[in-house]
Design a protein around this motif. Structure first.
Motif, mmCIF file in Angstrom:
data_model
loop_
_atom_site.group_PDB
_atom_site.id
_atom_site.type_symbol
_atom_site.label_atom_id
_atom_site.label_comp_id
_atom_site.label_asym_id
_atom_site.label_seq_id
_atom_site.Cartn_x
_atom_site.Cartn_y
_atom_site.Cartn_z
ATOM 1 N N UNK A 342 -4.932 12.061 -9.036
ATOM 2 C CA UNK A 342 -5.930 11.350 -10.324
ATOM 3 C C UNK A 342 -6.402 12.155 -11.239
ATOM 4 N N UNK A 343 -7.022 13.595 -10.536
ATOM 5 C CA UNK A 343 -7.423 14.546 -11.552
ATOM 6 C C UNK A 343 -6.359 15.253 -12.109
ATOM 7 N N UNK A 464 -6.637 5.219 -13.459
ATOM 8 C CA UNK A 464 -6.487 5.621 -11.908
ATOM 9 C C UNK A 464 -5.070 5.765 -11.782
ATOM 10 N N UNK A 465 -4.820 6.373 -10.436
ATOM 11 C CA UNK A 465 -3.550 6.485 -9.957
ATOM 12 C C UNK A 465 -3.092 5.792 -8.824
ATOM 13 N N UNK A 466 -4.029 5.213 -8.209
ATOM 14 C CA UNK A 466 -3.970 4.477 -6.847
ATOM 15 C C UNK A 466 -2.926 3.128 -7.312
ATOM 16 N N UNK A 467 -1.973 2.961 -6.481
ATOM 17 C CA UNK A 467 -1.265 1.727 -6.744
ATOM 18 C C UNK A 467 -1.942 0.344 -6.790
ATOM 19 N N UNK A 468 -1.875 -0.480 -7.613
ATOM 20 C CA UNK A 468 -2.553 -1.779 -7.506
ATOM 21 C C UNK A 468 -1.984 -2.861 -6.864
ATOM 22 N N UNK A 469 -3.241 -3.540 -6.449
ATOM 23 C CA UNK A 469 -2.756 -4.757 -5.506
ATOM 24 C C UNK A 469 -1.738 -5.694 -6.110
ATOM 25 N N UNK A 470 -1.676 -5.785 -7.430
ATOM 26 C CA UNK A 470 -0.664 -6.852 -7.968
ATOM 27 C C UNK A 470 0.843 -6.052 -8.088
ATOM 28 N N UNK A 471 0.857 -4.799 -7.694
ATOM 29 C CA UNK A 471 2.216 -4.166 -7.641
ATOM 30 C C UNK A 471 3.217 -5.219 -6.635
ATOM 31 N N UNK A 472 2.487 -5.873 -5.529
ATOM 32 C CA UNK A 472 3.295 -6.712 -4.625
ATOM 33 C C UNK A 472 2.766 -8.102 -4.624
ATOM 34 N N UNK A 473 2.896 -8.908 -5.880
ATOM 35 C CA UNK A 473 2.319 -10.219 -5.932
ATOM 36 C C UNK A 473 2.721 -11.185 -4.613
ATOM 37 N N UNK A 474 3.963 -10.967 -4.303
ATOM 38 C CA UNK A 474 4.496 -11.920 -3.218
ATOM 39 C C UNK A 474 3.788 -11.779 -2.035
ATOM 40 N N UNK A 475 3.006 -10.805 -1.821
ATOM 41 C CA UNK A 475 2.077 -10.524 -0.457
ATOM 42 C C UNK A 475 0.710 -11.045 -0.719
ATOM 43 N N UNK A 476 0.971 -12.629 -0.587
ATOM 44 C CA UNK A 476 -0.257 -13.211 -0.751
ATOM 45 C C UNK A 476 -1.499 -12.691 0.157
ATOM 46 N N UNK A 477 -1.275 -12.377 1.278
ATOM 47 C CA UNK A 477 -2.258 -12.054 2.263
ATOM 48 C C UNK A 477 -2.620 -10.553 2.010
ATOM 49 N N UNK A 492 -3.058 11.220 -0.791
ATOM 50 C CA UNK A 492 -2.053 11.598 -2.125
ATOM 51 C C UNK A 492 -2.420 12.708 -2.803
ATOM 52 N N UNK A 493 -3.632 13.309 -2.303
ATOM 53 C CA UNK A 493 -4.475 14.391 -2.901
ATOM 54 C C UNK A 493 -3.628 15.826 -3.306
ATOM 55 N N UNK A 494 -2.799 15.983 -2.068
ATOM 56 C CA UNK A 494 -1.970 17.206 -2.470
ATOM 57 C C UNK A 494 -0.744 17.098 -3.163
ATOM 58 N N UNK A 495 -0.380 15.790 -3.584
ATOM 59 C CA UNK A 495 0.555 15.699 -4.496
ATOM 60 C C UNK A 495 0.228 15.795 -6.042
ATOM 61 N N UNK A 496 0.726 17.006 -6.878
ATOM 62 C CA UNK A 496 0.118 17.053 -8.014
ATOM 63 C C UNK A 496 1.139 16.216 -9.095
ATOM 64 N N UNK A 497 2.067 16.236 -8.914
ATOM 65 C CA UNK A 497 3.047 15.401 -9.981
ATOM 66 C C UNK A 497 3.954 14.714 -9.241
#
Length: 498
Positions: A342-343, A464-477, A492-497
């Motif tokens: 994120x930073x 933000x850089x976190x994957x959003x909940x709507x990335x998998x809309x079919x997973x209703x649960x 994921x902090x160690x991952x720079x790019x």
């Protein structure tokens, strides 16, 4: 430049992972093709920016070719008409590339655009500026699918560990095409070939690329005939331990159960901040791209033969700095930096927005005081070139937020952003009534600097850089909590790019 990806991979430690592909594999070939595809696309996009100077002042180039009596208002319409069509196909381009495959969207988009480029001189001579406006708008329709389809394509072909690097190298192709076209157009217009050959050469290059692309490219690793099982496995399972959304990437065929969550996307604050950042970027970038040739000629008094190379200089510097920023990102990663993803995204985005902002402020302060041409050109170069850091910022953020809908997100943001590309030349035309008046150009530079500031400030606060909940809309649960997002960010902090 893109070939250097293989060396970068070997230096980052990924070769020590058991499941890796070759150091130079099919994924790198695909990226090379994307690089040159974007180069050709941008060459056709900007060819009119230099050609229009020769078309309206043949005495400065080759007087044997027709000259047009177009005032500044008509020029503004001609320069902006490309984007009238370009914005229309952005969202459909991202959606259709996910259904039919990015390969075919890119193929037909560039092929048709190239054929139209060949017809540009004919339309200008027979139908005047109105016919040329229509042709450029149709070219915009064809190229509108390119960026969304490229994002869809790269989300399939770039391993999570290499994503920022490969995306940066691929999109630097747009600057490469700009450099080539701006550098050679003035010389072509002054040669016996005349200004019509500017369009003929770029059109033929696009047709050649389309043929090579059709036979060597595939929309996904699973569809490529010559990819090795090892490299395919590396791409399709990349980053699963660190990025949960990349799991299950083994097959990229359309999944009918993944319906696009339009409402959730359009009400997502991280996405809206990304949207604003993209709009701010395009305003600044295209204001400079379309107006630098005019500014150099009328304020600095440089003829078109020297205008072209000087106009290309900022974009050549942009290519070099793209590689430099990617190297810096890799350096931070190799040294085990604890900088979060994120930073990292916000750091590079700040470099890409606020360094140009400072350069434009400096340019505005000196333009009205009889500054030397070298200083003005240096600041223009800095303003454009440092924008390349945003390739590691907002430009990759679509894939961060939603790998499943990266093309659609790019279509939405690029559509809105290119409304700015339409407005920018028109607003400049309203501000700059006298193109030799440095004070009027000063207003343009200050306003563009303000746009850069606001765009990045909002991205820093709400991006933000976190994957959003709507990335998998079919997973209703599936539900996400702030704690879950924080855990994922820490993971994921160690991952720079990525």
């Amino acid at each position: 430049m893109v070939i250097g990806c293989s060396n970068c991979c070997s230096r980052t430690g990924y070769d020590s992972i058991g499941n890796t592909g070759p150091r130079f594999g099919v994924r790198h070939l695909q990226c090379i093709l994307v690089f040159f595809g974007l180069a050709v696309a941008y060459a056709m996009r900007v060819n009119l920016s230099v050609a229009i100077v020769a078309m309206t002042d043949c005495n400065s180039t080759n007087p044997d070719f027709p000259e047009f009596e177009w005032n500044e208002s008509i020029k503004s319409y001609l320069l902006s008409s490309f984007f009238w069509g370009y914005v229309v196909t952005q969202v459909p381009g991202g959606y259709l590339s996910a259904i039919f495959g990015a390969k075919y969207m890119l193929f037909f988009g560039l092929l048709i655009c190239s054929c139209l480029a060949l017809l540009t001189p004919f339309c200008a001579l027979t139908g005047g500026w109105k016919m040329l406006v229509v042709l450029r708008a149709v070219q915009g329709l064809c190229q509108g699918v390119i960026f969304p389809s490229t994002h869809t394509f790269l989300s399939k072909w770039s391993p999570a560990e290499e994503r920022g690097r490969l995306v940066g190298y691929c999109y630097s192709g747009s600057q490469f095409g700009t450099v080539v076209m701006l550098s050679v157009s003035g010389f072509i217009a002054s040669s016996p070939l005349g200004w019509p050959s500017i369009f003929y050469i770029s059109g033929l290059a696009g047709i050649l690329w389309s043929l090579v692309w059709f036979f060597l490219c595939a929309s996904t690793p699973a569809q490529h005939a010559t990819i090795t099982p090892n490299e395919r496995r590396y791409i399709e399972t990349s980053g699963q331990l660190r990025r949960a959304s990349d799991a299950g990437r083994e097959e990229f065929a359309p999944r009918p159960n993944l319906r696009t969550p339009w409402r959730r996307i359009l009400t997502s604050l991280p996405f809206l901040s990304l949207l604003l950042a993209h709009c701010a970027n395009n305003w600044g970038f295209w204001t400079l791209l379309t107006q630098i040739p005019t500014f150099l000629k009328n304020v600095l008094g440089m003829d078109i033969k020297h205008n072209g190379p000087l106009s290309a200089l900022p974009y050549l510097a942009m290519i070099i700095l793209t590689c430099a920023f990617i190297w810096l990102s890799d350096l931070l990663k190799r040294r085990g930096s604890s900088m979060s993803l994120n930073f990292s995204r916000k750091l590079f985005n700040s470099l890409g927005f606020w360094l140009p902002m400072l350069a434009l402020i400096g340019l505005g302060c000196i333009t009205n005081n009889g500054a030397s041409a070298k200083l003005v050109i240096g600041l223009l170069t800095l303003a454009v070139a440092t924008n390349s850091a945003s390739y590691l910022g907002f430009h990759v953020n679509h894939m961060d937020l939603s790998p499943n809908f990266a093309g659609t997100l790019m279509g939405i943001t690029n559509c809105a952003a290119n409304v700015m590309s339409i407005l920018a030349p028109l607003i400049v035309g309203l501000i700059v009534k006298d193109e030799t008046n440095a004070s009027q150009w000063q207003i343009v530079f200050f306003f563009t600097a303000l746009v850069y500031f606001i765009g990045n400030f909002v991205f820093i606060i709400f991006g933000r850089t976190s994957v959003q909940s709507w990335n998998n809309p079919s997973s209703s649960t599936q539900t996400r909590t702030p704690a879950a997002d924080e855990d994922e960010e820490t993971e994921r902090a160690p991952l720079i790019d990525s």
